[in-house]
Design a protein around this motif. Sequence first.
Motif, PDB file in Angstrom:
ATOM      1  N   ARG A  41       0.662  -1.195  -0.244  1.00 22.42           N
ATOM      2  CA  ARG A  41      -0.129  -0.039  -0.055  1.00 22.42           C
ATOM      3  C   ARG A  41       1.117   1.538   0.076  1.00 22.42           C
ATOM      4  O   ARG A  41       2.033   1.419   0.508  1.00 22.42           O
ATOM      5  N   ARG A  46      -3.732   2.581  -0.933  1.00 19.45           N
ATOM      6  CA  ARG A  46      -4.392   1.722  -1.641  1.00 19.45           C
ATOM      7  C   ARG A  46      -3.007   1.717  -2.507  1.00 19.45           C
ATOM      8  O   ARG A  46      -1.847   1.391  -1.932  1.00 19.45           O
ATOM      9  N   GLU A  82      -6.569  -2.298  -4.820  1.00 18.25           N
ATOM     10  CA  GLU A  82      -6.140  -3.249  -4.185  1.00 18.25           C
ATOM     11  C   GLU A  82      -5.503  -3.988  -3.170  1.00 18.25           C
ATOM     12  O   GLU A  82      -4.428  -4.199  -4.187  1.00 18.25           O
TER      13      GLU A  82
END
Length: 304
Positions: A41, A46, A82
């Motif tokens: 991330r 994200r 994701e």
Amino acid sequence: MQYPLTNAAPTGRPDNGDADLVRFLALERLDRDLFSGMCHRGGTGRAFGGHLAAQALAAAGHTVDADRRVHSLHGYFLRPGELHQPMLYHVERLRDGRSYGARRVTAFQGGEAVFTLSASFKSPEDTADRQRPMPSVPAPEELPDPYPMWARTRPKDFAASVYRRVVSMRVVPRSDRPGPPAPSGVTEYVLWMRAVEPLPDDATLHGCALTYASDLAPGAVAAMAHEEPRMLRSAPDRVFTASLDHSMWFHRPFRADEWLLFVVRSPSESDGRGLATGKVWTREGELAASFAQEVVVRPLPPAS
């Protein structure tokens, strides 16, 4: 490209446990031109855009001859990535000429395109050479490590816990930069960066590592007019930033596990977008690469 490629499916997120850039860039080959990898991330929660772009370049590099080096890339961030599922990288072999080869990579998640990358590779040539000289700044050994300060001010911040495991940084203060301040309307950040761990002798792998590092500063520099960033890739408290596109040009050989000087400037902000451009020099003064990125810059409403 010889590194890194595995025959085992990626498991878990790469920001869990020990990590280095080779592990971050590791891909599983699912088919001749299909690869899979996991992204960690970024500051927005994200998938980190630099990680995504670096893995896409790695996928392209696995489909070209080892004697060819990446000389440019152009990418568009289409959707947020994701964290809990692999990214699939599909490589299209657009051209393999005598000197140049071109690849297009599309990163998919859940059947939707998340990122696209066009990359060009070439065989080395012995030709005329000229470049802009490197600024005179203090050596990295003369500058403090910024991570301990960031960890004290934001102990739970992601940058202090993950980026520091793979990238070393030394920020050059404004007082130590040569010449006059940046022109009115231009924001600037100058820093040294290198991979923490030694990397294998593979030119494309070093290109992937530099691609990863090149996404650490543009968002913060583009938003700097709103608030001085306390750390790279963490947007100022009152501004939302997100990468829109990213381009790089690789000029001369370099090693990403040796100190590289980054000079990043943002000459424009309008229409909710900020432009950041950067130059990267080796410690010996060779201009290694240039890059440009446009980011979303949107001031956030005051906290209630």
